[in-house]
Design a protein around this motif. Structure first.
Motif, mmCIF file in Angstrom:
data_model
loop_
_atom_site.group_PDB
_atom_site.id
_atom_site.type_symbol
_atom_site.label_atom_id
_atom_site.label_comp_id
_atom_site.label_asym_id
_atom_site.label_seq_id
_atom_site.Cartn_x
_atom_site.Cartn_y
_atom_site.Cartn_z
ATOM 1 N N ASN A 136 -4.715 2.613 7.448
ATOM 2 C CA ASN A 136 -4.793 4.072 7.333
ATOM 3 C C ASN A 136 -3.503 4.736 7.794
ATOM 4 N N ASN A 139 -1.201 4.330 4.783
ATOM 5 C CA ASN A 139 -1.617 5.288 3.762
ATOM 6 C C ASN A 139 -1.320 6.721 4.190
ATOM 7 N N ASP A 143 -9.457 6.160 -0.179
ATOM 8 C CA ASP A 143 -9.478 4.873 0.510
ATOM 9 C C ASP A 143 -9.480 5.048 2.023
ATOM 10 N N LEU A 192 -12.406 3.585 4.298
ATOM 11 C CA LEU A 192 -12.080 2.606 5.328
ATOM 12 C C LEU A 192 -12.540 3.088 6.705
ATOM 13 N N HIS A 215 -16.778 4.744 -2.254
ATOM 14 C CA HIS A 215 -16.757 3.410 -2.872
ATOM 15 C C HIS A 215 -16.819 3.526 -4.389
ATOM 16 N N THR A 248 -13.511 4.952 -6.184
ATOM 17 C CA THR A 248 -12.371 4.059 -6.413
ATOM 18 C C THR A 248 -12.292 3.558 -7.855
ATOM 19 N N GLN A 256 -7.417 -4.819 -8.473
ATOM 20 C CA GLN A 256 -8.038 -4.004 -7.436
ATOM 21 C C GLN A 256 -9.521 -3.796 -7.703
ATOM 22 N N CYS A 268 -12.982 -4.673 -5.592
ATOM 23 C CA CYS A 268 -14.083 -3.719 -5.400
ATOM 24 C C CYS A 268 -15.415 -4.332 -5.820
ATOM 25 N N ASN A 287 -14.000 -4.991 2.020
ATOM 26 C CA ASN A 287 -13.960 -3.603 2.472
ATOM 27 C C ASN A 287 -12.636 -3.174 3.096
ATOM 28 N N ARG A 297 -8.075 -2.020 0.553
ATOM 29 C CA ARG A 297 -7.526 -0.679 0.782
ATOM 30 C C ARG A 297 -6.006 -0.733 0.942
ATOM 31 N N THR A 321 -3.643 -0.185 -2.641
ATOM 32 C CA THR A 321 -3.262 1.103 -3.228
ATOM 33 C C THR A 321 -1.808 1.472 -2.955
#
Length: 307
Positions: free
Chosen positions: A33, A36, A65, A69, A101, A104, A235, A239, A272, A276, A279
């Motif tokens: 995070n 991101n 995301d 997350l 979820h 995405t 990706q 998922c 999970n 992430r 991306t």
């Protein structure tokens, strides 16, 4: 006496394992995070990104995301720190987690369509992929996912007494949404969502692939778009793994009963947490404009820190 010592050691080992698992999850959650968040910061400080639909869709996927997350890590920690959660609070967390979820794959489909239009219909791209329509698409994505997940809560309202929402339970989808109607709805919606997204990804990939072979298209841009859509497919596969996680656990746990916690923990990280991180890799590092702005702010930060 020996049994007491052994029990004490077992409790210490369990606590150590739980602490390590939660530490790993929280560490990777914060790290991903944070990375991101850097891209969100760059986007917010650079007006040039506000004018292109592909960057708007990208940053929406990044923010989505980050939310997913954060909720996934929170729910994972809660299963150990406070296993029993109020059902109403749990429903809100599960609603947000499930919405993000489902956002995405729909976002990946939207980004693939944008790349298809940019390569195959370049003269109409600026008219079709406007900023206003991009935000309308994002709003549509959230509305569709909200309606799909709200159905689970409505089913609970119909099938369960109101007192159920004031009780406490393990905050896990299969535990809270335990009716047969929830199971049927989940299978139907997931099949429709994923089939729709896969059709779009396959269609756009081959259209861009054939466009790359033509002489009227920029081969370099077409090849890059082709690779981007292919990475979207990778990706999406990650998922999809979250949908087969319960099946994997049903198969693997009886084979390795002593490693149940390791299996469930590994599945959680793979389905999970780690996806992430894809991306920022797909767009952030591969896109020259984002990289140039990243270097710019990184250098400013270094100079500022020195002073």
């Amino acid at each position: 006496m020996n049994s007491t010592v052994n029990s004490s050691r077992a409790v210490q080992n369990d606590f150590k394992d739980v602490f390590i698992r939660n530490f790993i999850v929280v560490f990777f959650g914060i790290t991903i995070n944070y990375i991101n968040g850097i891209f969100v910061f760059i986007f917010s400080r650079s007006l040039v990104f506000y004018m292109e639909s592909k960057y708007i869709l990208y940053i929406h996927l990044v923010i989505n995301d980050m939310i997913m997350l954060a909720i996934s890590v929170t729910l994972h920690v809660l299963t150990y720190a406070a296993p029993l959660v109020n059902v109403s609070v749990c429903c809100i967390l599960l609603l947000l987690g499930s919405m993000t979820h489902k956002n995405t794959p729909m976002s990946l489909a939207g980004m693939a369509v944008e790349r298809y239009i940019a390569i195959c219909k370049p003269l109409h791209h600026s008219q079709i992929c406007t900023v206003r329509r991009t935000y309308m698409l994002i709003l549509l994505i959230w509305c569709v996912s909200f309606i799909a997940e709200l159905a689970d809560i409505i089913i609970l309202l119909v099938m369960r007494p109101l007192s159920f929402f004031s009780s406490s339970t393990l905050c896990y989808p299969l535990v809270v949404y335990s009716t047969s109607y929830n199971a049927d709805k989940s299978v139907t919606v997931n099949v429709l969502f994923l089939s729709f997204v896969w059709i779009i990804l396959i269609y756009t990939y081959f259209r861009v692939f054939f466009a790359a072979k033509s002489a009227t298209t920029d081969a370099v841009s077409a090849k890059k778009a082709q690779n981007t859509i292919l990475l979207h497919g990778v990706q999406l596969l990650f998922c999809m793994m979250s949908y087969i996680t319960p099946l994997l656990e049903i198969i693997l746990v009886p084979l390795f009963p002593n490693d149940r916690n390791k299996i469930t923990f590994s599945n959680f990280l793979i389905t999970n947490v780690f996806p992430r991180f894809l991306t920022p890799l797909i767009y952030g590092i591969r896109d020259q404009k984002i990289v140039s702005y990243f270097k710019k702010y990184f250098l400013i930060c270094i100079v500022t820190c020195k002073w």
